[in-house]
Design an enzyme around this catalytic site. Sequence first.
Site, PDB file in Angstrom:
ATOM      1  N   HIS A 138     -23.693  -2.611  22.775  1.00  0.00           N
ATOM      2  CA  HIS A 138     -25.337  -2.531  22.840  1.00  0.00           C
ATOM      3  C   HIS A 138     -25.222  -1.102  23.590  1.00  0.00           C
ATOM      4  O   HIS A 138     -24.033  -0.795  24.574  1.00  0.00           O
ATOM      5  CB  HIS A 138     -26.098  -3.418  23.551  1.00  0.00           C
ATOM      6  CG  HIS A 138     -27.358  -3.358  23.892  1.00  0.00           C
ATOM      7  ND1 HIS A 138     -28.029  -3.389  24.795  1.00  0.00           N
ATOM      8  CD2 HIS A 138     -28.183  -2.415  22.993  1.00  0.00           C
ATOM      9  CE1 HIS A 138     -29.296  -1.803  24.896  1.00  0.00           C
ATOM     10  NE2 HIS A 138     -29.410  -2.100  23.732  1.00  0.00           N
ATOM     11  N   ASN A 139     -26.022   0.347  23.483  1.00  0.00           N
ATOM     12  CA  ASN A 139     -25.685   1.779  24.397  1.00  0.00           C
ATOM     13  C   ASN A 139     -24.224   1.342  24.490  1.00  0.00           C
ATOM     14  O   ASN A 139     -23.772   1.878  25.741  1.00  0.00           O
ATOM     15  CB  ASN A 139     -26.621   0.978  25.185  1.00  0.00           C
ATOM     16  CG  ASN A 139     -28.170   0.922  25.487  1.00  0.00           C
ATOM     17  OD1 ASN A 139     -27.817   0.862  24.409  1.00  0.00           O
ATOM     18  ND2 ASN A 139     -28.744   0.579  26.013  1.00  0.00           N
ATOM     19  N   GLU A 164     -23.438   1.368  19.220  1.00  0.00           N
ATOM     20  CA  GLU A 164     -24.936   2.227  19.083  1.00  0.00           C
ATOM     21  C   GLU A 164     -24.652   3.299  19.469  1.00  0.00           C
ATOM     22  O   GLU A 164     -24.022   4.061  19.762  1.00  0.00           O
ATOM     23  CB  GLU A 164     -25.752   0.760  20.034  1.00  0.00           C
ATOM     24  CG  GLU A 164     -27.326   1.141  19.606  1.00  0.00           C
ATOM     25  CD  GLU A 164     -27.794   0.966  20.484  1.00  0.00           C
ATOM     26  OE1 GLU A 164     -29.417   0.823  20.102  1.00  0.00           O
ATOM     27  OE2 GLU A 164     -27.272   0.276  21.088  1.00  0.00           O
ATOM     28  N   ASP A 201     -27.613   6.086  20.522  1.00  0.00           N
ATOM     29  CA  ASP A 201     -29.505   6.834  20.286  1.00  0.00           C
ATOM     30  C   ASP A 201     -29.391   7.926  20.246  1.00  0.00           C
ATOM     31  O   ASP A 201     -28.952   8.424  20.795  1.00  0.00           O
ATOM     32  CB  ASP A 201     -29.431   6.137  21.768  1.00  0.00           C
ATOM     33  CG  ASP A 201     -30.178   4.235  22.031  1.00  0.00           C
ATOM     34  OD1 ASP A 201     -29.930   3.871  20.172  1.00  0.00           O
ATOM     35  OD2 ASP A 201     -30.106   3.781  22.886  1.00  0.00           O
ATOM     36  N   HIS A 259     -29.825   8.026  26.711  1.00  0.00           N
ATOM     37  CA  HIS A 259     -30.294   7.343  26.936  1.00  0.00           C
ATOM     38  C   HIS A 259     -31.719   7.070  26.538  1.00  0.00           C
ATOM     39  O   HIS A 259     -32.528   7.732  28.222  1.00  0.00           O
ATOM     40  CB  HIS A 259     -30.245   5.573  27.683  1.00  0.00           C
ATOM     41  CG  HIS A 259     -31.290   4.308  27.448  1.00  0.00           C
ATOM     42  ND1 HIS A 259     -32.275   4.008  28.033  1.00  0.00           N
ATOM     43  CD2 HIS A 259     -30.903   3.058  26.658  1.00  0.00           C
ATOM     44  CE1 HIS A 259     -32.580   2.829  27.918  1.00  0.00           C
ATOM     45  NE2 HIS A 259     -31.843   2.466  27.189  1.00  0.00           N
ATOM     46  N   GLU A 271     -30.158   3.891  16.605  1.00  0.00           N
ATOM     47  CA  GLU A 271     -31.282   4.230  16.620  1.00  0.00           C
ATOM     48  C   GLU A 271     -31.846   5.630  16.821  1.00  0.00           C
ATOM     49  O   GLU A 271     -31.122   6.880  17.241  1.00  0.00           O
ATOM     50  CB  GLU A 271     -30.979   3.572  18.104  1.00  0.00           C
ATOM     51  CG  GLU A 271     -33.011   3.573  19.441  1.00  0.00           C
ATOM     52  CD  GLU A 271     -32.711   2.597  19.859  1.00  0.00           C
ATOM     53  OE1 GLU A 271     -33.480   4.213  21.267  1.00  0.00           O
ATOM     54  OE2 GLU A 271     -32.210   1.687  19.998  1.00  0.00           O
ATOM     55  N   LYS A 316     -33.036   2.006   9.581  1.00  0.00           N
ATOM     56  CA  LYS A 316     -34.201   1.719   9.279  1.00  0.00           C
ATOM     57  C   LYS A 316     -34.216   3.107   8.149  1.00  0.00           C
ATOM     58  O   LYS A 316     -34.161   4.266   8.485  1.00  0.00           O
ATOM     59  CB  LYS A 316     -35.720   2.672  10.569  1.00  0.00           C
ATOM     60  CG  LYS A 316     -35.375   0.922  11.267  1.00  0.00           C
ATOM     61  CD  LYS A 316     -36.763   1.175  12.298  1.00  0.00           C
ATOM     62  CE  LYS A 316     -36.258   0.032  12.830  1.00  0.00           C
ATOM     63  NZ  LYS A 316     -37.028   0.479  14.480  1.00  0.00           N
ATOM     64  N   ILE A 337      -6.620 -14.280  53.423  1.00  0.00           N
ATOM     65  CA  ILE A 337      -5.698 -14.942  52.107  1.00  0.00           C
ATOM     66  C   ILE A 337      -6.594 -15.414  50.967  1.00  0.00           C
ATOM     67  O   ILE A 337      -7.907 -16.299  51.674  1.00  0.00           O
ATOM     68  CB  ILE A 337      -5.215 -16.060  53.025  1.00  0.00           C
ATOM     69  CG1 ILE A 337      -3.910 -15.027  53.846  1.00  0.00           C
ATOM     70  CG2 ILE A 337      -3.957 -16.497  51.792  1.00  0.00           C
ATOM     71  CD1 ILE A 337      -3.068 -14.644  53.512  1.00  0.00           C
ATOM     72  N   ASP A 379     -12.404 -17.656  44.634  1.00  0.00           N
ATOM     73  CA  ASP A 379     -12.006 -17.562  46.126  1.00  0.00           C
ATOM     74  C   ASP A 379     -13.474 -17.892  46.921  1.00  0.00           C
ATOM     75  O   ASP A 379     -14.479 -17.951  47.187  1.00  0.00           O
ATOM     76  CB  ASP A 379     -11.908 -16.119  46.592  1.00  0.00           C
ATOM     77  CG  ASP A 379     -11.365 -16.267  48.303  1.00  0.00           C
ATOM     78  OD1 ASP A 379     -10.880 -17.068  48.496  1.00  0.00           O
ATOM     79  OD2 ASP A 379     -11.459 -15.449  48.895  1.00  0.00           O
ATOM     80  N   TYR A 380     -13.201 -19.565  47.381  1.00  0.00           N
ATOM     81  CA  TYR A 380     -14.676 -19.966  48.305  1.00  0.00           C
ATOM     82  C   TYR A 380     -14.673 -19.181  49.778  1.00  0.00           C
ATOM     83  O   TYR A 380     -13.719 -18.483  49.801  1.00  0.00           O
ATOM     84  CB  TYR A 380     -13.839 -21.500  48.491  1.00  0.00           C
ATOM     85  CG  TYR A 380     -14.702 -22.309  48.962  1.00  0.00           C
ATOM     86  CD1 TYR A 380     -15.735 -22.927  48.914  1.00  0.00           C
ATOM     87  CD2 TYR A 380     -14.781 -22.363  50.433  1.00  0.00           C
ATOM     88  CE1 TYR A 380     -16.702 -23.243  49.312  1.00  0.00           C
ATOM     89  CE2 TYR A 380     -15.618 -23.027  51.230  1.00  0.00           C
ATOM     90  CZ  TYR A 380     -16.810 -23.568  50.414  1.00  0.00           C
ATOM     91  OH  TYR A 380     -17.890 -24.192  51.479  1.00  0.00           O
ATOM     92  N   ASP A 381     -15.828 -19.184  49.641  1.00  0.00           N
ATOM     93  CA  ASP A 381     -16.503 -18.234  50.594  1.00  0.00           C
ATOM     94  C   ASP A 381     -18.096 -19.526  51.156  1.00  0.00           C
ATOM     95  O   ASP A 381     -18.391 -19.699  50.608  1.00  0.00           O
ATOM     96  CB  ASP A 381     -17.190 -17.356  50.848  1.00  0.00           C
ATOM     97  CG  ASP A 381     -17.030 -16.370  51.464  1.00  0.00           C
ATOM     98  OD1 ASP A 381     -17.604 -16.913  53.128  1.00  0.00           O
ATOM     99  OD2 ASP A 381     -16.304 -15.270  51.641  1.00  0.00           O
TER     100      ASP A 381
END
Length: 706
Positions: free
Chosen positions: A307-308, A337, A339, A352, A386, A437, A599, A654-656
Amino acid sequence: VSGSGLTGKIYINGDENLKFLLKGGELVKIRSGSWQKTRFFKLQDDCKTLWHESKKTLNKNQTYSIDNVESVRMGRQSEGLNKYTDPSVERRCFTITFKNQQKNLDLMAASEENAKQWVNSLEKVINKMQNLSHQQKTEHWFLACIQKADKNADNMISLKELKHFLKQINIEVDDTYAADIFRKCDESNSGTLEGPEIKKFYELLTKREEIYVIYGTYAKTEGQMTANDLLNFLLNEQREKASIEDAVKLIQKYEVDGTAKEKNLMTKDGFLMYMTHEDSSIFNPAHKNMYQDMTQPLNHYYISSSHNTYLMEDQLKGPSSTEAYIKALMKSCRCVELDCWDGPNGEPIIYHGYTLTSKILFRDVIQAIKTYAFKTSPYPVILSLENHCTVDQQKLMAHYMISILGDALVTKPLSRTMPTTFPSPEELKGRFLIKGKRLNKLDDVFTNNNTIVQDAVSEEDEAAEENEQKSKPKVQGAEQCLNSTAFMHHNMDKLSRIYPAGSRTDSSNYNPVPMWNVGCQIVALNFQTPCKEMYLNQGRFLPNGFCGYILKPEFQRNLSSQFNPNTLTKGPWLKKKNFHVMVISAQQLPKLKDKAKSIVDPFVKVEIHGVPADNAKKQTHHIDNNGFNPMWNERFSFDIHVPDLAMVQFVVEDYDSTSLNDFIGQYSLPLSSVQNGYRHIPLLTKRGDIISSAKVFVHLILLDAK
């Protein structure tokens, strides 16, 4: 590293092109019409870093990692070279493109022969790097880190430098543990590691104890595996249909010890080589190449769609570029696509509309599509227009498509009679289809018969637009608008295109899975936006040669089917399975670029995406301060009802504890393409590129439910 036995170089013996690269030479670096500077370029001795001199006061050396190179294009095959160079130097120009958002490197050689030599040599080194084994990649990575840690470049590693090295490779240990490792390797008691001691440190660091345990379970002959031992492993653990001949072939392919190979024995090192090879990855190698029937009607396939396509970033003020089309097509996108709007000087443009996004010429886009459409897939490309242009500029659009695309453009039925079904991807190999179209005023622009796809989908496009307006901004509304069996039947003889709501100004994406569940073919996403939805899209189209077409399950093609993903009545789609996953370990996870001094604390998420009854997510605990070789050994189980539509996604984060977790890597694929047994999972970046050496080690079993 001198005397270690680890060279870190890529040797291509007797290759004159490689010698040329190592020697280097002058090239003109082109940034604009006024900025075109001569610079000396060469490949560094590690054969994986391209260097060029710089006139900048603070940065006299600039380098580019060969690992990060996406492609080398001969000719004026970039916007910059097309804009800032004359066609007369076409054969002297080439472009180096990169996997991340790094700008292209546009270059011009002194002659056509010189340009060819640069391109051929760079491609040779890139291919060599891509084809390295996991062990070779690990060795190269290790040496690069060691050389960085060796601050005074004396080929010796002190304890202080070793501690720095460990942090650099994403693992933090206390001083006692670091000193213990150092003492084990410092056999000369010199207070530094050098030569063979560095190799011993490498072997100690990269030892895969979890794989050696598996090896020990099956190695029944004096601590080594016979062909029969290996066969037992293949049958019992990997659940492969294998014979003794297959086991012997694996030994001959992967065993590194010559004496063992002669006796058809596999050592621990040979087993490790086999287990880390692509053949033993989670992705079924039988699905890597084309394996599906490509002679079904076009609407019987999921089609990789963008898309786009022209946008590189957001859809308010982001740049438009032909480069965006090239990148999408090189990822086997088969529906792009355009446009189209009236432009100055009578030239139609693409951008766009009513925004600040930049503008590109329609003819340049068609030329780029023509050049790159079939580089990675031979199957048809659909141009989704389009169209906002006046009739005069539409006539020019038609002229460009006919003159540039030539006979590859479908402008009439493939046979003399009007077909009753869509042609197949096989029949349309190398062809372009126009979707848009139909405007009666343009009947004289093309031939009397417009393209089949355009006629077949025009009304459906209008319906899709109406549905989109009703459902903004949430995709859930669209799902309810569509309630599923009737729409699935609709998609059995027509094409449907789904695309993101206009309210997604940041070019975000919706979840494509519910749309695939009801048989939608052209589920268009913003390819320029790295996100979970794009990971699923990449995984969906990974099998079948990555050709951009995936055959839909039979129950989405048979008109008698009553499949409904929301109710799951009995039918051939209901094949209940239990999917057992054990996340064992990970290797060489990358550090985060914006947190280079920290780390990672990694954990793994395992997700199922399919019909609503199958959607599930589970995750391991996090491991503190270890991105080098974290170990989890956690088991999960998932109940699957419609395996033909299920996608599996592995995400490492990575846990935070104080903010959002950070993305490290991911891998997605259809459940139907998963191999059973002990498997390594490669990890991909946000933009879908392989992270060299990084893997997750798992054990997988897909069983029929009782």
